[in-house]
Scaffold this active site. Sequence first.
Site, mmCIF file in Angstrom:
data_model
loop_
_atom_site.group_PDB
_atom_site.id
_atom_site.type_symbol
_atom_site.label_atom_id
_atom_site.label_comp_id
_atom_site.label_asym_id
_atom_site.label_seq_id
_atom_site.Cartn_x
_atom_site.Cartn_y
_atom_site.Cartn_z
ATOM 1 N N GLU A 164 63.222 68.548 25.404
ATOM 2 C CA GLU A 164 62.884 69.546 24.395
ATOM 3 C C GLU A 164 63.496 70.891 24.764
ATOM 4 O O GLU A 164 63.642 71.216 25.933
ATOM 5 C CB GLU A 164 61.361 69.670 24.283
ATOM 6 C CG GLU A 164 60.750 68.376 23.748
ATOM 7 C CD GLU A 164 59.228 68.376 23.676
ATOM 8 O OE1 GLU A 164 58.705 67.662 22.813
ATOM 9 O OE2 GLU A 164 58.567 69.060 24.469
ATOM 10 N N CYS A 187 64.993 78.573 25.413
ATOM 11 C CA CYS A 187 64.378 78.018 26.607
ATOM 12 C C CYS A 187 64.878 76.584 26.722
ATOM 13 O O CYS A 187 64.590 75.764 25.855
ATOM 14 C CB CYS A 187 62.852 78.075 26.461
ATOM 15 S SG CYS A 187 61.970 77.320 27.834
ATOM 16 N N CYS A 244 60.583 65.692 35.330
ATOM 17 C CA CYS A 244 60.729 66.717 36.372
ATOM 18 C C CYS A 244 60.594 66.083 37.745
ATOM 19 O O CYS A 244 59.834 65.138 37.934
ATOM 20 C CB CYS A 244 59.676 67.810 36.188
ATOM 21 S SG CYS A 244 59.925 69.235 37.298
ATOM 22 N N CYS A 256 53.681 69.837 39.741
ATOM 23 C CA CYS A 256 52.670 70.870 39.509
ATOM 24 C C CYS A 256 51.524 70.284 38.671
ATOM 25 O O CYS A 256 51.767 69.743 37.591
ATOM 26 C CB CYS A 256 53.280 72.069 38.794
ATOM 27 S SG CYS A 256 54.724 72.740 39.635
ATOM 28 N N CYS A 264 51.008 71.295 34.805
ATOM 29 C CA CYS A 264 52.139 71.260 33.876
ATOM 30 C C CYS A 264 52.296 69.877 33.246
ATOM 31 O O CYS A 264 52.299 68.861 33.947
ATOM 32 C CB CYS A 264 53.417 71.636 34.616
ATOM 33 S SG CYS A 264 54.888 71.571 33.586
ATOM 34 N N GLY A 293 61.927 70.283 33.606
ATOM 35 C CA GLY A 293 62.721 70.040 34.807
ATOM 36 C C GLY A 293 62.793 71.212 35.763
ATOM 37 O O GLY A 293 62.407 72.330 35.444
ATOM 38 N N SER A 346 64.716 79.716 36.358
ATOM 39 C CA SER A 346 63.374 79.722 36.917
ATOM 40 C C SER A 346 63.193 78.529 37.840
ATOM 41 O O SER A 346 63.544 77.407 37.495
ATOM 42 C CB SER A 346 62.355 79.656 35.770
ATOM 43 O OG SER A 346 61.047 79.602 36.292
ATOM 44 N N SER A 376 58.244 80.601 40.038
ATOM 45 C CA SER A 376 56.877 80.266 39.625
ATOM 46 C C SER A 376 56.005 80.285 40.869
ATOM 47 O O SER A 376 55.986 79.335 41.636
ATOM 48 C CB SER A 376 56.857 78.884 38.972
ATOM 49 O OG SER A 376 57.728 78.890 37.857
ATOM 50 N N HIS A 400 52.415 81.592 41.233
ATOM 51 C CA HIS A 400 51.048 81.150 40.896
ATOM 52 C C HIS A 400 49.996 81.372 41.978
ATOM 53 O O HIS A 400 48.821 81.477 41.675
ATOM 54 C CB HIS A 400 51.016 79.698 40.433
ATOM 55 C CG HIS A 400 51.872 79.432 39.241
ATOM 56 N ND1 HIS A 400 51.862 80.234 38.117
ATOM 57 C CD2 HIS A 400 52.799 78.467 39.001
ATOM 58 C CE1 HIS A 400 52.723 79.759 37.236
ATOM 59 N NE2 HIS A 400 53.323 78.701 37.743
ATOM 60 N N ASN A 444 48.323 77.567 29.152
ATOM 61 C CA ASN A 444 48.290 76.675 27.992
ATOM 62 C C ASN A 444 47.649 75.370 28.399
ATOM 63 O O ASN A 444 48.238 74.616 29.166
ATOM 64 C CB ASN A 444 49.714 76.436 27.489
ATOM 65 C CG ASN A 444 50.381 77.747 27.160
ATOM 66 O OD1 ASN A 444 49.890 78.508 26.344
ATOM 67 N ND2 ASN A 444 51.480 78.042 27.834
ATOM 68 N N CYS A 495 54.886 77.319 27.460
ATOM 69 C CA CYS A 495 55.134 76.977 28.868
ATOM 70 C C CYS A 495 54.240 75.834 29.310
ATOM 71 O O CYS A 495 53.032 75.877 29.118
ATOM 72 C CB CYS A 495 54.803 78.147 29.796
ATOM 73 S SG CYS A 495 55.734 79.610 29.505
HETATM 74 N N1 SAH Z 1 60.574 74.041 37.253
HETATM 75 C C1 SAH Z 1 60.904 75.412 36.924
HETATM 76 C C2 SAH Z 1 61.232 75.562 35.466
HETATM 77 C C3 SAH Z 1 60.064 75.360 34.515
HETATM 78 S S1 SAH Z 1 59.553 76.904 33.964
HETATM 79 C C4 SAH Z 1 59.767 76.316 37.346
HETATM 80 O O1 SAH Z 1 58.710 75.810 37.675
HETATM 81 O O2 SAH Z 1 59.936 77.523 37.395
HETATM 82 C C5 SAH Z 1 58.032 76.625 33.229
HETATM 83 C C6 SAH Z 1 57.058 77.730 33.597
HETATM 84 O O3 SAH Z 1 55.803 77.482 32.949
HETATM 85 C C7 SAH Z 1 56.789 77.765 35.077
HETATM 86 O O4 SAH Z 1 56.563 79.067 35.499
HETATM 87 C C8 SAH Z 1 55.496 76.965 35.157
HETATM 88 O O5 SAH Z 1 54.794 77.219 36.325
HETATM 89 C C9 SAH Z 1 54.776 77.427 33.912
HETATM 90 N N2 SAH Z 1 53.752 76.501 33.441
HETATM 91 C C10 SAH Z 1 53.689 75.186 33.667
HETATM 92 N N3 SAH Z 1 52.607 74.658 33.059
HETATM 93 C C11 SAH Z 1 52.005 75.677 32.419
HETATM 94 C C12 SAH Z 1 50.861 75.769 31.589
HETATM 95 N N4 SAH Z 1 50.145 74.696 31.296
HETATM 96 N N5 SAH Z 1 50.530 76.973 31.087
HETATM 97 C C13 SAH Z 1 51.286 78.067 31.370
HETATM 98 N N6 SAH Z 1 52.375 78.034 32.135
HETATM 99 C C14 SAH Z 1 52.727 76.853 32.657
#
Ligand code: SAH
Length: 346
Positions: free
Chosen positions: A94, A107, A114, A118, A121, A165, A197, A220, A222, A296, A339
């Site tokens: 997507e 995006c 992936c 995480c 996600c 990914g 990212s 990322s 967190h 989200n 995200c």
């Molecule tokens: N793998 C890379 C690229 C993905 S970016 C990375 O992790 O940076 C997607 C972003 O959305 C990342 O910052 C991830 O941590 C965040 N993300 C993942 N799940 C999410 C969720 N449920 N709600 C908000 N952000 C989320």
Amino acid sequence: MEIEKKDIRSLTKEQLRDFFMANGDKAFRGNQVYEWLWSKALHNFEDMTNVSKETRVMLENNFVINHIKVDQMQRSEDGTVKNAVRLHDGLIVESVLIPTETRTTACVSSQVGCSLDCNFCATARLKRMRNLEPGEIYDQVVAIDRESRLYYNRPLSNIVFMGMGEPLMNYNNVMKAIDMITSEEGLGMSPKRITVSTSGVSKMIKKMADDDVKFKLAVSLHSAIEETRNHIMPFTKNFQLPELKEALQYWYQKTKSKITYEYVVWKGINDDKASIDALVKFCKYVPCKVNLIEYNPIDDGEFQQASDEAIENYIKALAKNDIVAKVRRSRGKDIDAACGQLANKS
Ligand code: SAH
């Protein structure tokens, strides 16, 4: 038995020129075809109108163009557009178009599924099926640029590698795609408008710095507490914070480019004072800013968006320490385009 034809976009311009020379044509023909493939983003040989019919047939006999096809396009109430993108082998990724008043951001995805895990996600729940090819990443950008022109009367202005990914686990293909996106022989976009990212693959962050890249880096994060981070992002047990810190310092030293930390605040996980203090401390290692991303939900009880008060506490503490922080409201939630929601439900 038919031999599998090579994807013509895996050839460099030099290789394409050599191919024509080896086949009794002029090297220049390679330049013409290269232009069709990249800057004109053409997905068939028939329409390469400045080369002869015989040449087109010859190309057809030797090569394929493994391009994407936008299978389904959904438009959110807030103007966000999500493309379900079908790859030549039937797999789906997507990509998302995010319009604001001043910019249109694409995006894009870098892998099918992936490599990482995480817990919060949705994409991480799909195992990694394969890496995307440079052409497949490039095509996502082209598709969104066309949609941006069509729906918003302006070209695409920015690209973030924040789709499905982990871009740094598909390093070579992502770099090749960015080369073509930024090259005058491709889309000619400024690398300053591109952000890659990563969840924090330290040794690849260093490699990027060594490769003298010109785009921006987002991490990322967190949590800046090892134990918490290991818990919510289990793979980070192999990519620990001291190593990440060192890689980011190395990145900044080489590129002089500020880092953006992506950070979601969850109830009971990182909404306490110790987490805030740890983030403030981590932010002092390298010039940076913080994006506080709204969570989200992905049908999982463990993770819940923290209270407004908790977010306020983060903002205050960061501001007090002169660290720029922004709260990022989600876009495209109603179509699962926000995200962490990309998981090709289609
Ligand atoms: N793998 C890379 C690229 C993905 S970016 C990375 O992790 O940076 C997607 C972003 O959305 C990342 O910052 C991830 O941590 C965040 N993300 C993942 N799940 C999410 C969720 N449920 N709600 C908000 N952000 C989320």
